[in-house]
Design a protein around this motif. Sequence first.
Motif, PDB file in Angstrom:
ATOM      1  N   CYS A  77       5.348  -2.050  16.927  1.00 31.73           N
ATOM      2  CA  CYS A  77       6.597  -2.796  16.862  1.00 31.73           C
ATOM      3  C   CYS A  77       7.102  -2.686  15.428  1.00 31.73           C
ATOM      4  O   CYS A  77       6.350  -2.863  14.484  1.00 31.73           O
ATOM      5  N   HIS A  86      12.522  -7.073  19.044  1.00 27.45           N
ATOM      6  CA  HIS A  86      11.394  -6.226  18.670  1.00 27.45           C
ATOM      7  C   HIS A  86      11.940  -4.815  18.472  1.00 27.45           C
ATOM      8  O   HIS A  86      13.119  -4.565  18.701  1.00 27.45           O
ATOM      9  N   HIS A 143       3.413  -9.922  14.526  1.00 27.31           N
ATOM     10  CA  HIS A 143       4.180  -8.672  14.567  1.00 27.31           C
ATOM     11  C   HIS A 143       3.307  -7.457  14.240  1.00 27.31           C
ATOM     12  O   HIS A 143       3.393  -6.414  14.869  1.00 27.31           O
ATOM     13  N   GLU A 174       9.996  -4.218  14.135  1.00 24.06           N
ATOM     14  CA  GLU A 174      10.967  -5.238  13.732  1.00 24.06           C
ATOM     15  C   GLU A 174      10.191  -6.544  13.649  1.00 24.06           C
ATOM     16  O   GLU A 174       9.528  -6.923  14.614  1.00 24.06           O
ATOM     17  N   PHE A 175      10.279  -7.215  12.516  1.00 26.82           N
ATOM     18  CA  PHE A 175       9.482  -8.432  12.372  1.00 26.82           C
ATOM     19  C   PHE A 175       9.820  -9.425  13.481  1.00 26.82           C
ATOM     20  O   PHE A 175      10.978  -9.786  13.671  1.00 26.82           O
ATOM     21  N   CYS A 176       8.782  -9.834  14.229  1.00 21.27           N
ATOM     22  CA  CYS A 176       9.048 -10.630  15.423  1.00 21.27           C
ATOM     23  C   CYS A 176       8.160 -11.862  15.480  1.00 21.27           C
ATOM     24  O   CYS A 176       7.948 -12.440  16.529  1.00 21.27           O
ATOM     25  N   MET A 209       1.112  -5.808  17.108  1.00 25.02           N
ATOM     26  CA  MET A 209       1.874  -5.515  18.323  1.00 25.02           C
ATOM     27  C   MET A 209       2.007  -3.994  18.416  1.00 25.02           C
ATOM     28  O   MET A 209       3.047  -3.418  18.158  1.00 25.02           O
TER      29      MET A 209
HETATM   30 CU1  CUA Z   1       7.390  -7.234  18.162  1.00 24.55          CU
HETATM   31 CU2  CUA Z   1       7.439  -6.959  15.811  1.00 24.55          CU
END
Ligand code: CUA
Length: 290
Positions: free
Chosen positions: A159, A124, A167, A161-163, A170
């Motif tokens: 967040c 993340h 995502h 960063e693609f998670c 978040m």
């Molecule tokens: Cu955690 Cu994107």
Amino acid sequence: MLGVCGFMYALVLIFLIIAVIRARRATGPEMSRDHGLSKTLGLWVALIVVGLMGLTATSYLIDRQIAQAANNPDVKLQITAHQWWWDVEYLDADPSQHFHTANEIHVPVNSSVHVTLMADDVIHSFWVPSLHGKRDLIPGRPGSIDLRPERVGVYRGQCAEFCGAQHAKMALEIVVEDAATFAAWKTKQLETAPQPRDEHAARGLDVFMSSACTLCHNIAGTSASATLGPDLTHLASRRMLAAGALPNDRTHLIQWLSDPQSIKPGNHMPSLGLTADALDPLASYLETLR
Ligand code: CUA
């Protein structure tokens, strides 16, 4: 940097313009009758050396300040990113001053905040644009970030960063407040959850304890002590629900409890299949968790 380099740049431009004007006016072939040239050059070198030394000294002093602030932070936090929410642990040398919260971070204004960043599933990224650049949270590789918020306010983070599927939902908030407000908030967070005051809320507590809620959540002061999901001890004190997905009010709380999958599809909170009979007291109980 800006002051010193701006001054030097301006000087260079001024002399360049003078040189161009003089060159245009000059008529004869012998243009360099400048006997003071070596003296002027010496002055230039001295000026540059002094400027560079000034920059070096300032950089050294500021680096020291930053390192000192990082060594003795006023607030020490550990943030652990999960799919798709933020666990926030306030650390202290005194274990009785430890507590967890989620998705909402409170810090006093003009204080140094040291944040350790971890993740327990995928990568993340912690990003509160108005306070700091992005910093990845990588499973098995703790990172850190130092903040020094200088203005009171609420800072939205996301967040970065693609998670996974949620995502986009978040988010987190950093609430920067004056020292007294922060101290009061912290004292409150250290308390265990209040006992339900009326029968309706007491029934809500029963619903909580007899359903799947206790498999994932902690409410300090009750027997619910799981850590898979956000700590709910002071859920009602927070501004948002489900990592910024919903405002924290009764309507949205009931909406979330009745069908979390329709709001954040794929999130790890299953739909509990609670009837309206159970949802209403459960919401009433959760609302007491201030
Ligand atoms: Cu955690 Cu994107």
